[in-house]
Design a protein around this motif. Structure first.
Motif, short mmCIF file in Angstrom:
data_model
loop_
_atom_site.label_atom_id
_atom_site.label_comp_id
_atom_site.label_asym_id
_atom_site.label_seq_id
_atom_site.Cartn_x
_atom_site.Cartn_y
_atom_site.Cartn_z
N LEU A 333 0.84 -1.19 0.00
CA LEU A 333 0.00 0.00 0.00
C LEU A 333 0.88 1.24 0.00
CD1 LEU A 333 -2.94 1.02 0.17
CD2 LEU A 333 -2.68 1.07 2.66
N LEU A 334 0.82 2.01 -1.10
CA LEU A 334 1.60 3.23 -1.19
C LEU A 334 0.85 4.42 -0.63
CD1 LEU A 334 3.14 2.93 -4.78
CD2 LEU A 334 4.12 2.22 -2.58
N ASP A 335 -0.47 4.46 -0.86
CA ASP A 335 -1.23 5.60 -0.38
C ASP A 335 -2.70 5.21 -0.27
OD1 ASP A 335 -1.63 8.43 0.29
OD2 ASP A 335 -2.69 8.51 -1.61
N LEU A 336 -3.32 5.56 0.83
CA LEU A 336 -4.76 5.36 1.00
C LEU A 336 -5.41 6.72 0.96
CD1 LEU A 336 -7.09 3.40 1.53
CD2 LEU A 336 -6.73 3.74 3.97
N GLY A 337 -6.07 7.04 -0.14
CA GLY A 337 -6.62 8.37 -0.32
C GLY A 337 -7.66 8.74 0.72
N ARG A 338 -7.90 10.02 0.91
CA ARG A 338 -8.91 10.50 1.84
C ARG A 338 -9.89 11.36 1.06
NH1 ARG A 338 -4.12 11.58 3.92
NH2 ARG A 338 -4.36 13.79 3.47
N THR A 339 -11.14 11.35 1.48
CA THR A 339 -12.14 12.15 0.78
C THR A 339 -11.88 13.64 0.93
OG1 THR A 339 -13.57 12.01 2.72
CG2 THR A 339 -13.93 10.39 0.98
N ALA A 340 -10.89 14.03 1.74
CA ALA A 340 -10.55 15.45 1.87
C ALA A 340 -10.00 16.02 0.58
CB ALA A 340 -9.51 15.63 2.99
N ARG A 341 -9.63 15.13 -0.37
CA ARG A 341 -9.14 15.63 -1.65
C ARG A 341 -10.24 16.29 -2.47
NH1 ARG A 341 -10.88 10.78 -2.40
NH2 ARG A 341 -11.74 10.08 -4.37
N LEU A 342 -11.50 16.07 -2.09
CA LEU A 342 -12.61 16.65 -2.84
C LEU A 342 -12.69 18.14 -2.59
CD1 LEU A 342 -15.34 13.95 -2.15
CD2 LEU A 342 -13.78 14.11 -4.09
N PHE A 343 -13.15 18.87 -3.57
CA PHE A 343 -13.34 20.32 -3.42
C PHE A 343 -14.44 20.57 -2.39
CE2 PHE A 343 -11.50 19.82 -7.63
CZ PHE A 343 -10.48 20.76 -7.60
N ASP A 376 -4.58 19.01 -13.00
CA ASP A 376 -3.46 18.13 -12.67
C ASP A 376 -4.02 17.07 -11.72
OD1 ASP A 376 -1.60 19.57 -14.15
OD2 ASP A 376 -1.19 20.94 -12.49
N SER A 377 -3.96 15.84 -12.16
CA SER A 377 -4.61 14.76 -11.42
C SER A 377 -4.20 14.72 -9.97
CB SER A 377 -4.30 13.41 -12.09
OG SER A 377 -4.79 12.36 -11.29
N TRP A 378 -5.17 14.47 -9.13
CA TRP A 378 -4.89 14.31 -7.71
C TRP A 378 -3.93 13.16 -7.48
CZ3 TRP A 378 -5.80 10.55 -3.97
CH2 TRP A 378 -5.70 10.97 -2.64
N PHE A 379 -3.96 12.18 -8.41
CA PHE A 379 -3.09 11.02 -8.27
C PHE A 379 -1.64 11.33 -8.59
CE2 PHE A 379 -7.28 9.17 -9.16
CZ PHE A 379 -7.41 8.36 -8.04
N THR A 380 -1.39 12.45 -9.29
CA THR A 380 -0.02 12.85 -9.61
C THR A 380 0.35 14.11 -8.83
OG1 THR A 380 -0.84 14.08 -11.53
CG2 THR A 380 -0.13 11.81 -11.89
N SER A 381 -0.15 14.18 -7.60
CA SER A 381 0.16 15.27 -6.66
C SER A 381 -0.50 16.59 -7.03
CB SER A 381 1.69 15.47 -6.55
OG SER A 381 2.30 14.26 -6.12
N GLY A 382 -1.52 16.54 -7.86
CA GLY A 382 -2.25 17.77 -8.17
C GLY A 382 -2.98 18.28 -6.93
N GLU A 383 -2.97 19.58 -6.73
CA GLU A 383 -3.56 20.15 -5.52
C GLU A 383 -5.05 20.42 -5.69
OE1 GLU A 383 -1.37 23.62 -4.51
OE2 GLU A 383 0.49 22.53 -4.06
N THR A 384 -5.76 20.35 -4.58
CA THR A 384 -7.19 20.64 -4.59
C THR A 384 -7.38 22.12 -4.29
OG1 THR A 384 -7.66 18.39 -3.82
CG2 THR A 384 -9.42 20.01 -3.61
#
Length: 421
Positions: A333-343, A376-384
């Motif tokens: 597991l490299l990263d477990l995303g969080r729903t905080a990435r949503l606008f 810029d995709s959130w998966f490639t470090s794009g900021e929200t």
């Protein structure tokens, strides 16, 4: 031979033979030689003739049942014998036999059907409604008045509308008792419908889920209205490109439009308002291979083991509250995303104010119905943040994640799509 002649001499048999001869003559005629008026008149007459023939058929079925004609060959009942001899579906034969028995008790309805004034569907609605009336009515004339009223209405209504009217026939013919009884019956029907609501669904192994359901009238009407809002021509036109696709919007089969609308409705469910365990999108975990995710041919796997394309995962992650679990080459597991990435709400409001409509060139889909997408995709470090955000309607949001299309962002912040060669 004498036996056949004797039978054919009966008035009923002669009428059947005459109708058959008339029908054969019409089928064998050159229809192209008929005028428009003649065709329309013949069609209406044929429809009335069908009702008359069905009335005779049901009358004969009731008489055959009284004589137990199936007993001679050891059939379970007359309906089974009838279905076997005429190659009818057995349940259908039993339904028709029940209607025949009911018409035998409802002379006015049987007479109207014999005249071709109503159809068998009308007759079924009327007889079932009258048979459902309570047995403890003080006035014995109420069933007769109810049948007469429904027959009058059947001349102007289709069977479905007549069935709706039949639900409160007591209120019409006997208002002094009907309102209370109809209200109690309606409440009982609603309770039973809610208690007996059900839904089944399962994956078909071909990229889809299949299922069916039964829900109460109110919830069914609510669901239908929501789906119709998604399938309205104006709504559909806002997500289509070019005049060629516009015709397709109007002519696309209704079941397909409703299916698309149902998918979009599920995607738009507000996850934060749903129960934690039943949160649908909010609780779906998507396992993504990091290397595959970076390519156009990557794929993702749901927590249930079912695969989806990486492009679909990227699109859904922009808006739907998926939880992406990004895995390395050894499945660590490299990263477990969080729903905080949503606008958040303030950012969404800012996008609505500044962008107003979908940012795809030529699309007028309103901002409040659009998805918020990361350039810029959130998966490639794009900021929200607002600088990395744009509004896209559901169609163009799917397209921007589709590897078959190249995306161009113009200085005015509008986006165009081109099919890759």
């Amino acid at each position: 031979m004498a036996r056949d002649s004797r039978h054919s001499a009966h008035p009923v048999c002669r009428a059947v033979a005459k109708s058959r001869k008339k029908a054969r003559s019409a089928c064998g005629s050159q229809l192209w030689q008929m005028s428009d008026d003649e065709v329309s008149t013949a069609l209406l007459e044929a429809t009335r003739l069908r009702a008359q023939v069905e009335a005779l058929e049901l009358k004969l079925a009731a008489e055959a049942d009284r004589r137990a004609v199936g007993d001679k060959v050891g059939a379970t009942d007359t309906a089974s014998w009838w279905g076997h001899e005429t190659k009818q579906d057995r349940p259908a034969a039993k339904r028709r036999m029940r209607l025949a028995e009911s018409l035998d008790r409802h002379t006015p309805t049987a007479a109207a059907l014999a005249e071709g004034a109503i159809s068998t569907d009308h007759a079924k609605v009327i007889t079932e409604c009258v048979d459902r009336l309570p047995d403890d009515l003080d006035d014995p004339s109420i069933p007769e008045r109810a049948e007469k009223h429904l027959l009058t209405e059947a001349l102007d209504l289709d069977p479905r509308t007549l069935a709706i009217l039949a639900k409160h026939v007591l209120t019409v013919v006997a208002p002094e008792i009907g309102e209370e009884r109809d209200a109690r019956a309606l409440e009982r029907e609603e309770r039973e419908a809610r208690a007996n609501a059900w839904l089944t669904m399962a994956p078909d192994g071909k990229g889809s889920y299949r299922g069916k359901f039964s829900i109460p009238t109110m919830q069914g009407a609510m669901l239908k209205k929501v789906l119709l809002a998604f399938t309205a021509p104006k709504h559909q036109a806002a997500t289509k490109d070019g005049d060629a696709e516009q015709d397709q919007v109007e002519r696309r089969p209704s079941p397909e439009r409703m299916g698309d609308a149902f998918c979009e409705l599920i995607e738009r469910l507000p996850a934060h308002k749903l129960p934690t365990l039943g949160g649908l999108n909010a609780s779906i975990i998507v396992l993504l291979d990091f290397t595959g995710l970076k390519s156009d041919i990557g794929r993702a796997v749901l927590e249930t083991g079912e695969p989806i394309s990486a492009s679909l995962a990227r699109r859904m992650a922009c808006e739907a509250g998926l939880i992406p679990a990004v895995l390395g080459s050894r499945s660590e597991l490299l990263d477990l995303g969080r729903t905080a990435r949503l606008f958040n709400g303030a950012q969404r409001l800012g996008l609505v104010v500044t962008q107003r409509v979908c940012t795809a060139l030529g699309c007028d889909w309103p901002a409040h119905l659009c998805h918020a997408h990361h350039d810029d995709s959130w998966f490639t470090s794009g900021e929200t943040d607002m600088k990395n955000a744009r509004l896209l309607c559901p169609r163009h949001h799917a397209r921007i994640h589709d590897p078959r299309f190249e995306t161009t962002i113009h200085p005015d912040n509008q986006v165009t799509f081109h099919m890759r060669t």
